[in-house]
Every structure is written in C-alpha cells, then in structure tokens.
Write an enzyme that holds these catalytic residues in place. Structure first.
Site, short mmCIF file in Angstrom:
data_model
loop_
_atom_site.label_atom_id
_atom_site.label_comp_id
_atom_site.label_asym_id
_atom_site.label_seq_id
_atom_site.Cartn_x
_atom_site.Cartn_y
_atom_site.Cartn_z
N GLY A 1 0.80 -1.13 0.08
CA GLY A 1 0.03 -0.11 -0.05
C GLY A 1 0.87 1.42 0.08
O GLY A 1 0.39 2.45 0.18
N ALA A 2 1.92 1.20 -0.39
CA ALA A 2 3.09 2.39 -0.23
C ALA A 2 3.39 2.94 -1.64
O ALA A 2 4.08 3.61 -1.76
CB ALA A 2 4.15 2.08 0.54
N GLU B 1 -4.16 -8.74 -12.56
CA GLU B 1 -4.43 -7.45 -11.84
C GLU B 1 -5.86 -6.73 -12.42
O GLU B 1 -6.66 -6.42 -11.42
CB GLU B 1 -3.34 -6.58 -11.71
CG GLU B 1 -3.47 -5.21 -10.64
CD GLU B 1 -1.98 -4.84 -10.32
OE1 GLU B 1 -1.21 -5.63 -10.12
OE2 GLU B 1 -2.26 -3.73 -10.01
N ASP C 1 4.57 -1.72 -13.65
CA ASP C 1 5.15 -2.17 -12.42
C ASP C 1 5.61 -3.73 -12.85
O ASP C 1 6.75 -4.15 -12.51
CB ASP C 1 4.00 -2.14 -11.48
CG ASP C 1 3.65 -0.92 -11.23
OD1 ASP C 1 4.04 0.01 -11.53
OD2 ASP C 1 2.47 -0.91 -10.44
C1 GLA Z 1 0.09 2.30 -10.59
C2 GLA Z 1 -0.07 1.48 -11.53
C3 GLA Z 1 0.78 1.57 -12.88
C4 GLA Z 1 0.86 3.05 -13.16
C5 GLA Z 1 1.03 3.92 -12.05
C6 GLA Z 1 0.94 5.49 -12.39
O1 GLA Z 1 1.66 1.97 -9.95
O2 GLA Z 1 0.08 -0.02 -11.31
O3 GLA Z 1 0.51 0.87 -13.85
O4 GLA Z 1 -0.41 3.45 -14.11
O5 GLA Z 1 0.18 3.62 -11.02
O6 GLA Z 1 1.95 5.63 -13.10
#
Ligand code: GLA
Length: 407
Positions: A135-136, A178, A190
């Site tokens: 959650g960070a 996800e 990510d």
């Molecule tokens: C979250 C999402 C990513 C991206 C960022 C914003 O981390 O998982 O896919 O959209 O927000 O850049």
C-alpha cells in the site's frame, strides 16, 4: 524525537530461508523452490502507461519471495508472513473475473491468466515473505504476481522466463490477473520493471509497443542517490479515483480521434476539448459521471507533458546533468499535483521538505493518493533529507514516514 526509520531489503538467503520455513510449517512439506521479484520506484512517467506513453521506472532492491510447490489437483493455497496462520484457498475452476476475494486473488489470478494463454496449469501451494511495503505505491502487488509467475514458469516448465520476450508474456499475464481477477485497472509499468529490468539501470518502457531500453543510472559514480519516502498515507488503486483518471483519458482520446493520448498534440488537444465541452464518462458497473472540459484538459496536459519529461530525463541522464533531472522531477510533481490531482498533503510535504533540505528534485511516485515520493539527493545529504522529512511530518502531526534506498 526518533530518527528516520529505514526499510531494508531482505538479503536473498534470508528471504529464501524465511519463505521456505513458512511453507514447511504451513503445508508440512518442502517447496519445489523459492522465487522472488522486486518492487519498483518510478523515476518519471506517471499515469502514462495506460495512455500508450513512456515511463522510466527502476526495480527496488526490496523483493517479494515465494516458496512454491505445484499440486496434483486444482487447489491453490496461499499463506503470507503478514497473516500468519491464515491460509487463503481456492480451486482454479473457481477463479473467474469478479468472483475472487482477498489477497490470494493476486496469486490465483496469475495462474488463471497463464492458463488463459493456453499454458499448462495446476494447483499449487505458496508461502509469501515480502520486504516490499504494501500500500506504499511501490508495486508490492506486481512483485507478488511476478514472483508467482516466475515460480509457476519454472516449476511447470513453461520456459518463458529465459528471455525478454518470454518475460514480457509473463508480465502481460500478471497485468491481466490484476485487471481482471483483482479488479484494479492498472497499466503495465510495474510488472514490466519487475520482470524485465537490469541492475543499475532504469527501464525505459514504451507502452505503445511494449519495447524497452535499459538506461544506465550510474548514480553512485555521480555522488547521488535515490531516496524513497513512504509517507504512510494509505493508498489504494481499487477505490475508483485511479479508474476515473484512466476512463477520463480514454474518453478524451476518443473525442480527439486518437487511439491513445500518446498520439495527441497538446495545443490541438486542448482546443478540441474546450470546443467539445464536458465529457460523459462510462465507469462500467459504477455507472456514469461527468468530467468538465477544464478538468479533462488538465488531465490531458499532464499526460502529454509527462511523456515529454520522460524524454527530457533520459537526455539529462545521458549528459550526466543531474540538476536538470531534479528540476524535471519537481516539474513532474507539480503536474501530478495541479493537473492530474493525484497528490495529497503528505506527498506534497515530503517533496517540498526534501528539496528544501538539499534534494536536487522530488516527486510523488506510483499511482498517488498517498504512497511514496522519490527524491534525487546528493549522496552525502541522504541522511539529512530523511531527518528533515521525519521532522516535518512530526511537526505537522502526521504519522512518521519511512525511507528506502533505491540504489
Ligand atoms: C500504478 C499502476 C501503474 C501506473 C502507476 C501510475 O502504480 O500500477 O500501472 O499506472 O500507478 O503511473
């Protein structure tokens, strides 16, 4: 007052040993192996990945470890060191969009997505130990998905993790898990950085075609460091605001007649949206909402200028111009705060205080609405900056932040 609190990565051997022990004590057998994947911090290029844009994340040294063993049946059982004694379970046949609750959705969702690709899949037991704070805004979800994907890939001989093309396929399965099983409409940044990056390099990801370039950071050689500030302000991507931003961008792209905002030209886009007026946004199961033309124009302005900032940061890094990188981080934060409106009081305070205490620049990182900030700091100022931010949070009556070194 206490000094800054540091969050350290788990050494590889310790992570492996802890995951193995948790597995053995929960499932009374040995795992087939232990796999791990990293969390991420994004240097620049925020809220661009679902707009066909570019971004420049890097993997954190902080990893999530999974001890895993395939099963002869379709059962999936998962235990986490964060919830000792609680075993999450489902059967693969039960995993369908909208029907899986709880944190195990990240785990079972990956198996579901790999099976949907036509890959061989079975049930499995898994034990999770993580040093990526949850959650960070540091992609703990992606680290979990990617570690599970690596474990399933190797233990079921899927053969995807051995090259970048295969890793891109694993990353795509994690994104699908996800989006469709967890129900968070995130982009692919990510998972890409967790599975496809190289040590010491940021990953320049072009989400238009999924291509990547490894950008050397050489921060230590330049007497600089990246300091991550976990503001401890809660952040959740499933609470609607992230989805609303994404839906607004997609609606704006439709009005502009482009596939994604990556293709938009700023001045033309702003004029067209002003002439078009308010946007009607379809939020799927959550109904519809209206976004004013002014708001839509600011969202688009963020995305288009942010993609340009990614190029500018890559150029400044190549020239070794860290002062310029810092200025671009500051500019990126203002754009996220004022145009995209995904910052919060804690993130603004962290960034202002960091730059006031000697950082070359700072910005919120990740989805926003809480979570973490990243600061580019001269190596000998890291402790000072962390102390200044800790003091500023205490003076403002906020929960104490925590700090991570990002390499
Ligand atoms: C979250 C999402 C990513 C991206 C960022 C914003 O981390 O998982 O896919 O959209 O927000 O850049």
């Amino acid at each position: 007052m206490n000094g800054p609190e540091w969050l350290f990565p788990l050494p590889l051997e310790e992570g492996r040993a802890r995951a193995t022990a948790l597995f053995a004590e929960t499932f009374a057998t040995e795992p087939r192996g232990v796999w791990s994947a990293q969390g991420r911090v994004n240097l620049i290029g925020e809220h661009t990945d679902y707009n066909g844009g570019t971004c420049l994340p890097l993997a954190l040294p902080h990893r999530t470890f999974v001890a895993l063993r395939p099963r002869p049946d379709a059962l999936v059982r998962a235990v986490s060191a964060q919830r000792p004694g609680e075993v999450w379970r489902t059967s693969l046949g039960e995993v369908t969009p909208g029907r899986v609750d709880g944190w195990g959705a990240y785990v079972a969702g990956v198996a579901w997505a790999l099976a949907r690709k036509g890959l061989r899949m079975t049930g499995f037991d898994v034990a999770v130990v993580s040093a990526v704070p949850t959650g960070a805004g540091l992609a703990s979800s992606a680290a979990l998905e990617c570690a599970v994907a690596l474990g399933l890939d190797e233990s079921l001989d899927l053969g995807l993790a051995s090259d970048d093309a295969g890793r891109a396929r694993l990353a795509a399965a994690c994104v699908r898990a996800e989006n469709e099983i967890v129900g968070a409409p995130t982009g692919g940044m990510d998972q890409a950085v967790s599975l496809r990056s190289r040590p010491g390099h940021a990953l320049l990801l072009d989400t238009r075609d999924g291509s990547v370039r490894h950008v050397p950071l050489e921060l230590a050689d330049r007497d600089a460091a990246l300091l991550v500030i976990d503001t401890r302000a809660t952040h959740a991507l499933v609470d609607g605001q992230y989805g609303l931003r994404r839906a607004t961008c997609e609606a704006a792209a439709r009005v502009l007649g482009v596939g994604t905002l990556r293709e938009a030209e700023l001045e033309t886009a702003l004029a067209t949206l002003a002439a078009h007026g308010d946007l009607e946004i379809d939020l799927g199961a959550d109904g519809t909402t209206t976004v004013s033309a002014d708001v839509a124009r600011r969202r688009v302005r963020h995305v288009v200028t942010e993609v340009a900032r990614v190029d500018a940061v890559v150029g400044a890094l190549a020239e070794g111009d860290l002062a310029r990188v810092g200025a671009l981080l500051d500019e990126g934060h203002r754009s996220l705060r004022d145009d995209y409106e995904v910052s919060c009081r804690e993130l603004d305070l962290a960034c202002e205080t960091a730059t006031g205490a000697g950082a070359l620049g700072a910005r919120m990182t990740g989805g926003g609405f809480g979570g973490s900030a990243v600061a580019l700091v001269p190596a000998d100022r890291v402790e000072d900056v962390a102390r200044a931010v800790t003091e500023a949070f205490a003076a403002a009556g906020l929960t104490a932040p925590a700090f991570l070194r990002a390499g």
